[in-house]
Design a protein around this motif. Structure first.
Motif, short mmCIF file in Angstrom:
data_model
loop_
_atom_site.label_atom_id
_atom_site.label_comp_id
_atom_site.label_asym_id
_atom_site.label_seq_id
_atom_site.Cartn_x
_atom_site.Cartn_y
_atom_site.Cartn_z
N LEU A 170 0.80 -1.23 0.00
CA LEU A 170 0.00 0.00 0.00
C LEU A 170 0.83 1.27 0.00
CD1 LEU A 170 -2.77 -1.19 2.47
CD2 LEU A 170 -2.86 -1.13 -0.04
N GLU A 171 2.12 1.16 0.27
CA GLU A 171 2.97 2.34 0.25
C GLU A 171 3.74 2.43 -1.06
OE1 GLU A 171 5.32 2.19 3.81
OE2 GLU A 171 3.55 2.12 5.11
N ALA A 172 3.10 1.97 -2.12
CA ALA A 172 3.66 2.03 -3.47
C ALA A 172 2.51 2.26 -4.44
CB ALA A 172 4.39 0.73 -3.81
N PRO A 173 2.79 2.78 -5.64
CA PRO A 173 1.70 3.07 -6.58
C PRO A 173 1.08 1.82 -7.21
CG PRO A 173 3.82 3.62 -7.55
CD PRO A 173 4.08 3.31 -6.12
N GLN A 174 1.75 0.68 -7.11
CA GLN A 174 1.16 -0.58 -7.55
C GLN A 174 1.63 -1.69 -6.59
OE1 GLN A 174 3.42 -2.95 -8.93
NE2 GLN A 174 5.06 -1.49 -8.63
N TRP A 175 1.06 -2.89 -6.71
CA TRP A 175 1.11 -3.88 -5.63
C TRP A 175 2.18 -4.95 -5.78
CZ3 TRP A 175 -4.85 -5.25 -5.28
CH2 TRP A 175 -5.56 -4.12 -4.86
N THR A 176 3.02 -4.89 -6.79
CA THR A 176 3.90 -6.02 -7.10
C THR A 176 4.76 -6.46 -5.93
OG1 THR A 176 3.94 -5.41 -9.43
CG2 THR A 176 5.70 -6.84 -8.66
N LEU A 177 5.43 -5.53 -5.27
CA LEU A 177 6.32 -5.92 -4.17
C LEU A 177 5.54 -6.56 -3.03
CD1 LEU A 177 8.90 -2.98 -3.93
CD2 LEU A 177 9.23 -5.26 -4.91
N GLY A 178 4.49 -5.92 -2.58
CA GLY A 178 3.76 -6.42 -1.43
C GLY A 178 3.05 -7.73 -1.67
N LYS A 179 2.86 -8.10 -2.92
CA LYS A 179 2.18 -9.35 -3.26
C LYS A 179 3.15 -10.47 -3.68
CE LYS A 179 -2.28 -8.37 -2.82
NZ LYS A 179 -3.23 -9.18 -2.03
N ASN A 180 4.46 -10.22 -3.61
CA ASN A 180 5.38 -11.21 -4.14
C ASN A 180 6.57 -11.51 -3.25
OD1 ASN A 180 4.57 -12.23 -6.94
ND2 ASN A 180 4.15 -10.02 -7.07
N PHE A 181 6.46 -11.26 -1.95
CA PHE A 181 7.52 -11.70 -1.05
C PHE A 181 7.64 -13.23 -1.10
CE2 PHE A 181 7.69 -7.48 0.45
CZ PHE A 181 8.78 -7.33 1.30
N HIS A 182 8.84 -13.70 -0.92
CA HIS A 182 9.13 -15.13 -0.98
C HIS A 182 8.28 -15.93 0.02
CE1 HIS A 182 11.43 -18.84 -1.24
NE2 HIS A 182 11.61 -18.80 0.06
N ALA A 183 7.63 -16.98 -0.47
CA ALA A 183 6.93 -17.97 0.36
C ALA A 183 5.87 -17.35 1.26
CB ALA A 183 7.94 -18.77 1.19
N THR A 184 5.10 -16.42 0.71
CA THR A 184 4.04 -15.78 1.50
C THR A 184 2.65 -16.23 1.11
OG1 THR A 184 4.22 -13.89 0.00
CG2 THR A 184 5.33 -13.70 2.13
N ALA A 185 2.52 -16.97 0.00
CA ALA A 185 1.22 -17.46 -0.45
C ALA A 185 1.26 -18.98 -0.52
CB ALA A 185 0.88 -16.88 -1.83
N SER A 186 0.08 -19.60 -0.68
CA SER A 186 0.02 -21.06 -0.81
C SER A 186 -1.15 -21.45 -1.70
CB SER A 186 -0.10 -21.73 0.56
OG SER A 186 -1.19 -21.21 1.30
N LEU A 187 -1.04 -22.67 -2.26
CA LEU A 187 -2.05 -23.18 -3.19
C LEU A 187 -2.26 -24.66 -2.94
CD1 LEU A 187 -3.78 -22.81 -5.83
CD2 LEU A 187 -1.71 -23.47 -7.10
N GLY A 188 -3.52 -25.08 -2.84
CA GLY A 188 -3.83 -26.49 -2.65
C GLY A 188 -5.10 -26.67 -1.83
N PRO A 189 -5.34 -27.80 -1.21
CA PRO A 189 -4.46 -28.96 -1.22
C PRO A 189 -4.60 -29.86 -2.44
CG PRO A 189 -6.34 -29.39 0.18
CD PRO A 189 -6.48 -27.96 -0.29
N ALA A 190 -5.76 -29.78 -3.13
CA ALA A 190 -6.04 -30.68 -4.25
C ALA A 190 -6.64 -29.91 -5.41
CB ALA A 190 -7.01 -31.79 -3.80
#
Length: 288
Positions: A170-190
């Motif tokens: 939110l402290e940037a004009p677009q969201w790329t950094l805040g949405k792409n830190f290493h190992a911060t999201a997950s997908l699954g389980p099936a």
């Protein structure tokens, strides 16, 4: 059909869920690696059916004897929608102004972990927020897909946890950094095939729990941009390809807008559940 990707004894493979406790499996040395599943997705309903029949012919093993991986290998696009539930858009109005078009952004594979793997709270921030979301898995490829044909391009569904580093987002004009830190999201389980769920997953209930406390609770019918609209919009801009993932946005209740704010920290357990799809569970650890 319900399909998982897994690692066991140094090999990866795919398994067909026979029940809640057992899977019939084939491994990569038999030709059942990630590329084979993407190929099955590209083959539409027939491709997936043939893939499932082949998995069913394999040996049965306990589900808890394997380490799950993301159902699709994330070699394609991972496209996310922001502020896609009305109440979440309303709670975010102090920091987000919607435009003429829906807010889409990309996540990179490096930021996504498997079911059961740790989410990593980065050293640079304490504002590590949770976001439970529906994941749409694309099957057959398409460009300029019509409303009438949109769901024909959906092979199935899974669950996405779109972990966000709010200050960097939110402290940037677009969201790329805040949405792409290493190992911060997950997908699954099936991977759950589309024929097992209502069209567009409408009406299913999504809940997120943090350490057992319910923090998000909504119907997927509340999405402002539904699955059909997401596919028609995105395919008017780019080609959607087999194995691409569309994360459909999160409902109200995120930690940033709570009073007091609620962020994930070392030792926390984040669970995202969507009825008839499953539960995606990940612990949080501090970055080393």
């Amino acid at each position: 059909m319900r399909i998982v990707r897994f690692f066991k004894d140094g090999k990866q493979g795919y398994g067909l869920l026979a029940n809640d406790a057992d899977i019939t499996v084939r491994t990569e040395d038999e030709g059942f690696g990630p590329a084979s599943f993407v190929e099955a997705l590209a083959g539409g309903e027939a491709g997936l059916a043939n893939f499932a029949v082949a998995l069913q012919a394999g040996p049965s093993i306990p589900l808890d004897s394997v380490d799950l991986a993301t159902p699709v290998p994330l070699t394609g696009k991972l496209i996310c929608i922001g502020a896609n539930f009305g109440k979440h858009a309303a709670e975010a109005e102090s920091v987000f102004t919607p435009g003429k078009h829906a807010t889409f952004f990309l996540r990179v594979a490096d930021g996504v972990v498997s079911p059961g793997a740790p989410l990593i709270k980065p050293k640079l921030s304490n504002a590590f927020d949770y976001e439970g979301e529906l994941a749409v898995i694309i099957g057959t490829a398409g460009r300029h897909i019509s409303v009438e044909n949109a769901l024909d391009h959906v092979a199935g569904y899974s669950i996405f946890q779109d972990g966000s580093i709010r200050d960097y987002q939110l402290e940037a004009p677009q969201w790329t950094l805040g949405k792409n830190f290493h190992a911060t999201a997950s997908l699954g389980p099936a991977f759950i095939s589309a024929d097992e769920l209502p069209a567009g997953a409408k009406g299913l209930r999504l809940q997120t729990r943090l350490n057992g406390e319910l923090v998000q609770d909504a119907s997927l019918s509340d999405m402002l941009v539904d699955v059909v609209a997401a596919i028609t919009t995105l395919s008017s801009v780019m080609t959607l390809e087999p194995g691409d993932v569309i994360a459909m946005g999160t409902p109200a209740g995120v930690g940033f807008f709570r009073k007091p704010q609620l962020f994930m920290k070392d030792g926390d357990l984040c669970e995202v559940e969507i009825e008839r799809i499953g539960v995606l569970r990940n612990r949080v650890i501090d970055e080393a």
